[in-house]
Design an enzyme around this catalytic site. Structure first.
Site, PDB file in Angstrom:
ATOM      1  N   CYS A 137      35.426  31.741  34.077  1.00 17.01           N
ATOM      2  CA  CYS A 137      36.399  30.566  34.516  1.00 17.01           C
ATOM      3  C   CYS A 137      37.297  29.751  33.039  1.00 17.01           C
ATOM      4  CB  CYS A 137      36.040  29.642  35.653  1.00 17.01           C
ATOM      5  SG  CYS A 137      36.121  27.800  36.407  1.00 17.01           S
ATOM      6  N   CYS A 171      34.821  26.405  34.264  1.00 18.55           N
ATOM      7  CA  CYS A 171      33.472  25.990  34.033  1.00 18.55           C
ATOM      8  C   CYS A 171      33.406  27.153  33.004  1.00 18.55           C
ATOM      9  CB  CYS A 171      32.711  25.724  35.694  1.00 18.55           C
ATOM     10  SG  CYS A 171      32.873  27.466  36.438  1.00 18.55           S
ATOM     11  N   CYS A 211      32.398  27.850  40.771  1.00 14.33           N
ATOM     12  CA  CYS A 211      32.839  26.659  40.898  1.00 14.33           C
ATOM     13  C   CYS A 211      34.055  27.207  42.688  1.00 14.33           C
ATOM     14  CB  CYS A 211      33.811  26.243  39.931  1.00 14.33           C
ATOM     15  SG  CYS A 211      35.404  25.758  39.264  1.00 14.33           S
ATOM     16  N   VAL A 246      51.377  59.182  59.324  1.00 15.33           N
ATOM     17  CA  VAL A 246      51.857  61.091  58.617  1.00 15.33           C
ATOM     18  C   VAL A 246      51.081  61.752  59.000  1.00 15.33           C
ATOM     19  CG1 VAL A 246      52.889  60.254  56.288  1.00 15.33           C
ATOM     20  CG2 VAL A 246      50.503  60.673  56.816  1.00 15.33           C
ATOM     21  N   HIS A 249      41.473  41.678  54.628  1.00 17.39           N
ATOM     22  CA  HIS A 249      41.125  41.938  52.846  1.00 17.39           C
ATOM     23  C   HIS A 249      41.123  40.993  51.678  1.00 17.39           C
ATOM     24  CE1 HIS A 249      39.645  46.023  54.950  1.00 17.39           C
ATOM     25  NE2 HIS A 249      39.234  45.320  55.466  1.00 17.39           N
ATOM     26  N   ARG A 280      44.334  48.989  38.050  1.00 17.86           N
ATOM     27  CA  ARG A 280      45.036  48.253  39.711  1.00 17.86           C
ATOM     28  C   ARG A 280      46.146  47.720  39.596  1.00 17.86           C
ATOM     29  NH1 ARG A 280      40.741  47.805  44.975  1.00 17.86           N
ATOM     30  NH2 ARG A 280      43.027  48.540  46.333  1.00 17.86           N
ATOM     31  N   THR A 289      47.130  53.484  58.479  1.00 16.64           N
ATOM     32  CA  THR A 289      45.802  52.651  58.222  1.00 16.64           C
ATOM     33  C   THR A 289      44.775  54.133  59.147  1.00 16.64           C
ATOM     34  OG1 THR A 289      43.527  51.920  58.503  1.00 16.64           O
ATOM     35  CG2 THR A 289      45.581  51.610  60.605  1.00 16.64           C
TER      36      THR A 289
HETATM   37  P1  OAD Z   1      42.961  54.805  54.152  1.00 20.61           P
HETATM   38  O1  OAD Z   1      42.613  55.239  52.628  1.00 20.61           O
HETATM   39  O2  OAD Z   1      41.534  54.667  55.131  1.00 20.61           O
HETATM   40  O3  OAD Z   1      44.177  55.351  54.946  1.00 20.61           O
HETATM   41  C1  OAD Z   1      45.290  55.071  54.671  1.00 20.61           C
HETATM   42  C2  OAD Z   1      46.289  55.918  55.953  1.00 20.61           C
HETATM   43  O4  OAD Z   1      47.285  56.266  55.679  1.00 20.61           O
HETATM   44  C3  OAD Z   1      45.708  57.965  56.577  1.00 20.61           C
HETATM   45  O5  OAD Z   1      45.671  57.359  57.363  1.00 20.61           O
HETATM   46  C4  OAD Z   1      47.023  58.768  55.867  1.00 20.61           C
HETATM   47  O6  OAD Z   1      47.253  59.604  56.961  1.00 20.61           O
HETATM   48  C5  OAD Z   1      47.715  57.054  56.458  1.00 20.61           C
HETATM   49  N1  OAD Z   1      49.478  57.600  55.549  1.00 20.61           N
HETATM   50  C6  OAD Z   1      49.195  58.139  53.886  1.00 20.61           C
HETATM   51  N2  OAD Z   1      50.451  57.953  53.526  1.00 20.61           N
HETATM   52  C7  OAD Z   1      50.605  57.761  54.585  1.00 20.61           C
HETATM   53  C8  OAD Z   1      52.756  57.272  54.708  1.00 20.61           C
HETATM   54  N3  OAD Z   1      53.276  57.408  54.282  1.00 20.61           N
HETATM   55  N4  OAD Z   1      52.882  56.628  55.878  1.00 20.61           N
HETATM   56  C9  OAD Z   1      52.352  56.798  56.870  1.00 20.61           C
HETATM   57  N5  OAD Z   1      50.426  56.383  56.870  1.00 20.61           N
HETATM   58  C10 OAD Z   1      49.787  56.785  55.671  1.00 20.61           C
HETATM   59  O7  OAD Z   1      43.401  53.438  54.227  1.00 20.61           O
HETATM   60  P2  OAD Z   1      42.993  51.938  54.742  1.00 20.61           P
HETATM   61  O8  OAD Z   1      42.735  51.961  56.310  1.00 20.61           O
HETATM   62  O9  OAD Z   1      43.840  51.521  55.168  1.00 20.61           O
HETATM   63  O10 OAD Z   1      39.443  48.240  52.282  1.00 20.61           O
HETATM   64  O11 OAD Z   1      41.108  51.317  54.284  1.00 20.61           O
HETATM   65  C11 OAD Z   1      40.907  50.773  55.130  1.00 20.61           C
HETATM   66  C12 OAD Z   1      40.100  49.567  53.890  1.00 20.61           C
HETATM   67  O12 OAD Z   1      39.177  50.949  53.726  1.00 20.61           O
HETATM   68  C13 OAD Z   1      41.026  49.324  52.525  1.00 20.61           C
HETATM   69  O13 OAD Z   1      41.525  48.195  53.562  1.00 20.61           O
HETATM   70  C14 OAD Z   1      40.141  49.379  51.998  1.00 20.61           C
HETATM   71  C15 OAD Z   1      39.469  50.499  52.259  1.00 20.61           C
HETATM   72  O14 OAD Z   1      38.316  50.583  51.377  1.00 20.61           O
HETATM   73  C16 OAD Z   1      38.122  47.350  51.068  1.00 20.61           C
HETATM   74  O15 OAD Z   1      38.183  47.597  50.218  1.00 20.61           O
HETATM   75  C17 OAD Z   1      37.721  45.971  51.647  1.00 20.61           C
END
Ligand code: OAD
Length: 267
Positions: free
Chosen positions: A165, A168, A147, A232, A136, A87, A206
């Site tokens: 670390c 420590c 620490c 999308v 997040h 990553r 999202t």
């Molecule tokens: P997801 O992978 O759940 O969702 C991504 C969203 O982006 C989906 O609804 C897709 O349709 C949309 N998408 C994909 N490509 C796109 C583009 N080019 N333009 C616009 N939309 C697009 O990701 P998140 O909703 O960010 O948390 O996930 C939320 C959290 O779940 C993350 O922060 C992470 C994960 O577990 C932690 O790690 C704590």
């Protein structure tokens, strides 16, 4: 699909751009001022960072219960850090795209108060957004579990894993919120306050499945805000909560929205 088996969900060419009427509806709400944005992985997809739940997404290759839960990290930190080596390489190469620069421009134009992001890639800040609430955490940092000292998370620093670390010798953890951990208190409180007081909320890229971030559009809606969704594809919120759905890739939609607002056009 790249050699890692991960596929960034890039711009979707088959999806028609939102029509001018929808753009103007969104622009009209944003012109009232006090808008905020809530962003997710889709906003960084065009920067080459895979989303989590889309086909080819991160969690398909790395099940979150094994790689993103705090208890899993404590059980086998080396395994989790191995995933972070991949990553970190991806994050170091990523550059902001039109979605990030467009949101920074909206802040500069004083339409947007803040960006609340679930992303940990630092790309909003790199694009010039000043008020960014990291819901997040941030993957450019890591923190010592003994620490509390933090330091930059770079590829070279994590060549040997798990990193220890330098002051420590304690175990270092990526500076992101893992499952089973709390959202940073400041980010939680400030986001809720902004969601309660905004006139409009842009919900971009999202799937809105992870709480408490997914409650922010609900809070805003119940307090009278116009909810504008950019994605999308439709999400669970699209039909019940969203006032204006701008379907398309975040980069192209936000660029067009920003140009529309700059032009002051009404159609
Ligand atoms: P997801 O992978 O759940 O969702 C991504 C969203 O982006 C989906 O609804 C897709 O349709 C949309 N998408 C994909 N490509 C796109 C583009 N080019 N333009 C616009 N939309 C697009 O990701 P998140 O909703 O960010 O948390 O996930 C939320 C959290 O779940 C993350 O922060 C992470 C994960 O577990 C932690 O790690 C704590």
């Amino acid at each position: 699909m790249d050699s890692n088996g991960l596929k960034p969900a890039g711009p979707s060419e088959d999806i028609p751009a939102p029509d001018a009427r929808q753009l103007e509806r969104a622009a009209a709400a944003i012109r009232k001022g006090s808008a905020i944005a809530v962003t997710g992985a889709g906003v960084s997809a065009e920067s080459g960072i895979p989303t989590f739940r889309d086909p080819g997404g991160f969690w398909r290759k790395y099940p979150p219960e094994e790689y993103a839960a705090y208890s899993a990290f404590l059980r086998d930190p080396k395994k989790v850090w191995k995933m972070w080596q991949e990553r970190a390489a991806m994050l170091e190469q990523a550059r902001p795209n039109d979605a990030h620069t467009g949101l920074a421009a909206l802040e500069e134009m004083r339409y947007l108060q803040a960006v609340i992001t679930q992303n940990v890639d630092n790309l909003h800040q790199e694009a010039g957004s000043r008020r960014v609430i990291e819901y997040h955490g941030n993957a450019r940092q890591m923190v010592c579990l003994e620490c509390g000292r933090s330091e930059p998370l770079t590829r070279s620093r994590i060549q040997e894993i798990p990193p220890k670390c330098r002051s420590c010798g304690g175990l270092m953890k990526p500076g992101v919120v893992m499952f089973e951990e709390f959202i940073p208190e400041d980010a939680l409180a400030e986001s809720e306050r902004l969601a309660m007081g905004c006139n409009s909320m842009l919900v971009a890229g999202t799937s809105a499945q992870v709480y408490p971030a997914a409650s922010l559009p609900q809070i805003a809606k119940y307090n009278g805000a116009t909810i504008i969704e950019i994605n999308v594809e439709p999400t669970d919120f699209t039909h019940d909560l969203v006032d204006v759905f701008l379907q398309g890739s975040a980069g192209s939609v936000i660029r067009r929205l920003t140009e529309h607002l700059k032009a002051g056009s009404s159609g």
